[in-house]
Design a protein around this motif. Structure first.
Motif, PDB file in Angstrom:
ATOM      1  N   MET A 117       8.004  -9.338   6.519  1.00  0.00           N
ATOM      2  CA  MET A 117       6.880  -9.101   7.419  1.00  0.00           C
ATOM      3  C   MET A 117       6.196  -7.772   7.104  1.00  0.00           C
ATOM      4  O   MET A 117       4.956  -7.690   7.036  1.00  0.00           O
ATOM      5  N   VAL A 118       6.991  -6.737   6.898  1.00  0.00           N
ATOM      6  CA  VAL A 118       6.418  -5.436   6.583  1.00  0.00           C
ATOM      7  C   VAL A 118       5.658  -5.489   5.254  1.00  0.00           C
ATOM      8  O   VAL A 118       4.561  -4.940   5.130  1.00  0.00           O
ATOM      9  N   GLY A 119       6.224  -6.167   4.259  1.00  0.00           N
ATOM     10  CA  GLY A 119       5.538  -6.287   2.982  1.00  0.00           C
ATOM     11  C   GLY A 119       4.222  -7.027   3.091  1.00  0.00           C
ATOM     12  O   GLY A 119       3.204  -6.615   2.529  1.00  0.00           O
TER      13      GLY A 119
ATOM     14  N   LEU B  99      -0.768  -6.364  -3.616  1.00  0.00           N
ATOM     15  CA  LEU B  99       0.513  -7.047  -3.842  1.00  0.00           C
ATOM     16  C   LEU B  99       1.545  -6.086  -4.422  1.00  0.00           C
ATOM     17  O   LEU B  99       2.720  -6.089  -4.014  1.00  0.00           O
ATOM     18  N   ALA B 100       1.116  -5.269  -5.383  1.00  0.00           N
ATOM     19  CA  ALA B 100       2.045  -4.309  -5.982  1.00  0.00           C
ATOM     20  C   ALA B 100       2.554  -3.314  -4.938  1.00  0.00           C
ATOM     21  O   ALA B 100       3.755  -3.018  -4.872  1.00  0.00           O
ATOM     22  N   VAL B 101       1.653  -2.810  -4.101  1.00  0.00           N
ATOM     23  CA  VAL B 101       2.052  -1.849  -3.072  1.00  0.00           C
ATOM     24  C   VAL B 101       2.958  -2.513  -2.046  1.00  0.00           C
ATOM     25  O   VAL B 101       3.978  -1.947  -1.630  1.00  0.00           O
ATOM     26  N   GLY B 102       2.619  -3.745  -1.616  1.00  0.00           N
ATOM     27  CA  GLY B 102       3.434  -4.434  -0.619  1.00  0.00           C
ATOM     28  C   GLY B 102       4.840  -4.715  -1.113  1.00  0.00           C
ATOM     29  O   GLY B 102       5.820  -4.468  -0.403  1.00  0.00           O
ATOM     30  N   VAL B 103       4.966  -5.214  -2.344  1.00  0.00           N
ATOM     31  CA  VAL B 103       6.293  -5.504  -2.894  1.00  0.00           C
ATOM     32  C   VAL B 103       7.090  -4.216  -3.071  1.00  0.00           C
ATOM     33  O   VAL B 103       8.288  -4.141  -2.745  1.00  0.00           O
ATOM     34  N   SER B 104       6.433  -3.175  -3.575  1.00  0.00           N
ATOM     35  CA  SER B 104       7.128  -1.897  -3.785  1.00  0.00           C
ATOM     36  C   SER B 104       7.618  -1.319  -2.467  1.00  0.00           C
ATOM     37  O   SER B 104       8.759  -0.855  -2.364  1.00  0.00           O
TER      38      SER B 104
END
Length: 621
Positions: free
Chosen positions: A249-251, A269-274
Motif C-alpha cells: 500500500m505504501v509503495g 515506479l522506481a521510487v515506489g519500489v525503492s
C-alpha cells in the motif's frame, strides 16, 4: 498376550539370570493389570525401552528396572537383589556411585524421542537420581526433578541450555558435552517431528508449506528456531502478511504521489519500489533489534521512532489518495478559484489602464499598454482637450451673440432706449453690431470645428478602447496559462482544504481516510513489538547466549593453552640461561655472551606476552 494387543516373545527363565529377571518383570506387569504403554507413561521411559527391559535379551539398567518395578507397584528391594544377581552373572558392576562402561553416544539419536531416551540412559549411566542430578547441576534448582521428568516425557526437543546443564551434571567432560550439543543442533536442523505417540505430522494444505516460509522470510524469521515453537507459526505468518500488505500500500501510494508531482511513471515506479524495499528492510532490522525476551521499555525505545516515521509517511501518502477520491470536486473548486482570480485580474487591469486620464493610479504597477496604444491615447487626450477649449469658446461667443441679438430685437420693437418701434438708426446699428460679432468671432467655423473634433474624438476613443481591451485580454490569457501551468498537488491540497472547510461531509471523509492510511502504515509496528516476548524470541536469546558462552570458553581454552606453551618455553629458556654461565666458565675463551644476549631478549619478549599490559599476570590454570 499384552494388553497392547501384540504378543510378547516366548521366554525361557532357565536360560539364565537375565531371562529369569525379565520373566519376573513380565509377571509383575501382568499382575498389576497394566499395559506396556501405561507402564512406560508411569515410569517416564518410552514403550520401546520398557519392552526391551522385559524382553530378556540384555539386562536393563537398574534405573530402568527400578522405574518399571515402581510403576507396577512391586517390591523395589526384592527386585534390586534379583537385578544385582543378574548383573553379577553378566559381569556388570553394581556400585551405585560408579558409572557403568562408556556413556551413551548422542550421535546415535535419529529422532527427538531417541535423543530423550539417550538422556535418560545418560542419567542411568551416571547412577544419579533426579534429586542428585539437581544437586550436581551448576546453579540453584537448575534441574528440578519435576522439570526433568516432564521434559523427558513430552517428546519435544529440549532447550540447549537444558542439555548443557544435564550433561555436565551427569559428570561428562567438556568434549563429551560438546558432542551432546552437536547432536542437539543436528536434530534442531532436521526439525524431526515428535515420535512419542507415533502420529504422522499433518500434511499442510497445497502451497502452504512453501508460501508460509516465504512470507515469514520477509521479516527474517529463522525457520529452524520457529520449528521448536510451531504454535507460533500462525502469529509470525499473520505479521508477515500484514507487513507485506502495508508495504504494498505504501509503495502504491508513493507511486501515485510521485506521478502527481513529477508526471513521470517510470520514475514513480522506481521510487515506489525503492521506498517499499527500504521500509521492508527497516522493519526486518526492527524485529532483529528488539530485546530478545527483554523488558518492554527497551522494545518501546526501538519501536516508537519507527511509529513516528510511519505516521508521518501515512499522512503524506494519504494526500494523493484523497485527491483521487475527490478529484472532480477538487478540479471544480480549482476552476472556480481560477475564474475568480481572472475576474479580479481583469478588473484590476482595466482600473490600472483606463482610457482616460493618462496618469496611472498609485496602487497600480506600471502600465501594460503598448507604445502605439499609449500614443493614440495621448492623441485622444489632446483632441478632447482641444474640443473642450473650443466648446468653451463657442459657448462664450453664442452667449455674446445671443445678447447682441436680443438687444437689436428690443430696439427694433420699441422696447429699447428710444422707445420707438421700426427700423430706425438705433435698430440698424444694433443689428449691424450683432452681424459684425457673428462674422468677427467666426462662430460658424468654430461650431463646425467643434463638431469635427467631437467626431474625431469619438472615433479615436473607440479605437483606443478596442486596443486596450485587446491588450488586457492578452494579459489575462497569460495569467490563465500561468495558473494552469502552476496547478499541482499543492494547489489541489489547498482546494481540498477549502472544500473541507465548507462541507462537513468532505471534512469527515478526508480525515477518516487519513486516519485509515496512517493506521495501515503503522499496523505492522505494534505487531512486531508484541513479538519481542514470544517463545521464538526467547529461543533466539538462548541460542545467542549459548553460542557466545561456547565461543568464550573456546577462546579462553585457546588462550590458556597458548599461555601454558609460552610459560613452558620461558622455563626452558630460563633453565638454559642458568646453565650457560657454568658452560662459560668451563669454556674459558669462548664468547658465550653473544649467545646469552639473544636468549635474554627472547625471554623478556615471552614474559611480555605472558603478562597483560597493565602489569597483572595472566591467570594460569
Amino acid at each position: 498376550m499384552s494388553r497392547a494387543g501384540r504378543p510378547e516373545e516366548p521366554l525361557d527363565p532357565s536360560a539364565g539370570a537375565v531371562a529369569a529377571f525379565a520373566q519376573r518383570l513380565r509377571e509383575l506387569r501382568r499382575g498389576s493389570g497394566l499395559t506396556l504403554r501405561q507402564v512406560a507413561e508411569r515410569a517416564g521411559y518410552s514403550p520401546t525401552t520398557c519392552t526391551a527391559a522385559a524382553r530378556g535379551r540384555t539386562l536393563p539398567t537398574w534405573e530402568v528396572a527400578r522405574a518399571y518395578v515402581v510403576a507396577c507397584g512391586g517390591d523395589e528391594a526384592e527386585f534390586q537383589a534379583s537385578w544385582e544377581e543378574a548383573a553379577v552373572s553378566v559381569g556388570r558392576p553394581i556400585d551405585a556411585h560408579v558409572p557403568m562402561g562408556d556413556p551413551p553416544d548422542p550421535a546415535a539419536a535419529a529422532s527427538v524421542r531417541d535423543f530423550l531416551d539417550l538422556l535418560a540412559e545418560l542419567r542411568t549411566w551416571a547412577r544419579l537420581s533426579l534429586a542428585d542430578l539437581n544437586k550436581r547441576a551448576d546453579g540453584h534448582n537448575v534441574l528440578p526433578p519435576s522439570t526433568v521428568s516432564e521434559t523427558l516425557k513430552r517428546g519435544r526437543l529440549p532447550k540447549v541450555s537444558f542439555v548443557l546443564a544435564y550433561a555436565r551434571a551427569c559428570g561428562l567432560e567438556e568434549e563429551r558435552v560438546r558432542e551432546w550439543v552437536a547432536a542437539w543442533e543436528a536434530l534442531d536442523d532436521r526439525g524431526r517431528a515428535d515420535e512419542v505417540e507415533h502420529v504422522a505430522p499433518p500434511v499442510p494444505p497445497p502451497g502452504r508449506g512453501r508460501v508460509g516460509p516465504l512470507l515469514r522470510r520477509l521479516i527474517g524469521v529463522d525457520e529452524e528456531v520457529l520449528d521448536l515453537v510451531p504454535q507460533e507459526r500462525g502469529r509470525y505468518t499473520s505479521v508477515s502478511l500484514l507487513l507485506l500488505a502495508a508495504t504494498l500500500m505504501v509503495g502504491a501510494l508513493t507511486v501515485l504521489l510521485v506521478v502527481s508531482v513529477l508526471g513521470n511513471v517510470a520514475v514513480a515506479l522506481a521510487v515506489g519500489v525503492s521506498w517499499g524495499l527500504v521500509l521492508l528492510a527497516l522493519d526486518r532490522w526492527l524485529l532483529a533489534s528488539l530485546p530478545l525476551g527483554g523488558g518492554r521499555g527497551g522494545a518501546l525505545g526501538t519501536v516508537v521512532p519507527r511509529m513516528v516515521l510511519a505516521s508521518l509517511m501515512g499522512l503524506v501518502i494519504a494526500e494523493p489518495l484523497l485527491l483521487e477520491v475527490f478529484g472532480s470536486e477538487v478540479n471544480h473548486e480549482i476552476q472556480a478559484r481560477h475564474e475568480q482570480t481572472l475576474r479580479t485580474a481583469n478588473a484590476r487591469l482595466h482600473r490600472c489602464n483606463p482610457l482616460l486620464p493618462l496618469s496611472t493610479p498609485r496602487d497600480c504597477p506600471s502600465s501594460i499598454l503598448s507604445e502605439s496604444t499609449l500614443s493614440q491615447r495621448q492623441r485622444l487626450s489632446t483632441v478632447i482637450e482641444q474640443a473642450k477649449d473650443l466648446k468653451a469658446q463657442v459657448d462664450s461667443d453664442l452667449k455674446q451673440l445671443t445678447y447682441l441679438q436680443e438687444t437689436a430685437t428690443r430696439e427694433c420693437t420699441g422696447q429699447g432706449g428710444t422707445g420707438r418701434p421700426g427700423d430706425g438708426p438705433d435698430c440698424k446699428r444694433a443689428k449691424a453690431e450683432a452681424d459684425a460679432f457673428r462674422h468677427d468671432s467666426r462662430l460658424v467655423e468654430n461650431q463646425t470645428g467643434l463638431g469635427t473634433l467631437r467626431g474625431t474624438g469619438q472615433s479615436l476613443a473607440l479605437t483606443v478602447k478596442t486596443r486596450i481591451d485587446r491588450e488586457i485580454a492578452t494579459e489575462v490569457a497569460v495569467i490563465r496559462t500561468r495558473l494552469s501551468e502552476a496547478a499541482g498537488p499543492l494547489e489541489q491540497s489547498t482546494a481540498l482544504g477549502a472544500l473541507s472547510g465548507r462541507s462537513l461531509t468532505v471534512f469527515a471523509m478526508t480525515y477518516l481516510l487519513r486516519i485509515l492510511v496512517t493506521v495501515v502504515s503503522i499496523a505492522p509496528i505494534p505487531a512486531l513489538w508484541l513479538l519481542h516476548r514470544s517463545g521464538y524470541q526467547r529461543l533466539l536469546r538462548h541460542r545467542l547466549d549459548e553460542t557466545v558462552r561456547l565461543a568464550q570458553q573456546e577462546a579462553q581454552a585457546r588462550a590458556e593453552q597458548q599461555l601454558q606453551e609460552l610459560v613452558a618455553i620461558t622455563q626452558v629458556i630460563g633453565d638454559l640461561a642458568q646453565r650457560l654461565p657454568g658452560l662459560k666458565e668451563q669454556a674459558g675463551e669462548l664468547a658465550l655472551d653473544e649467545l646469552l644476549e639473544p636468549l635474554a631478549e627472547v625471554r623478556a619478549r615471552l614474559t611480555e606476552i605472558a603478562e597483560p599490559g597493565d602489569g597483572q599476570p595472566t591467570r594460569r590454570r
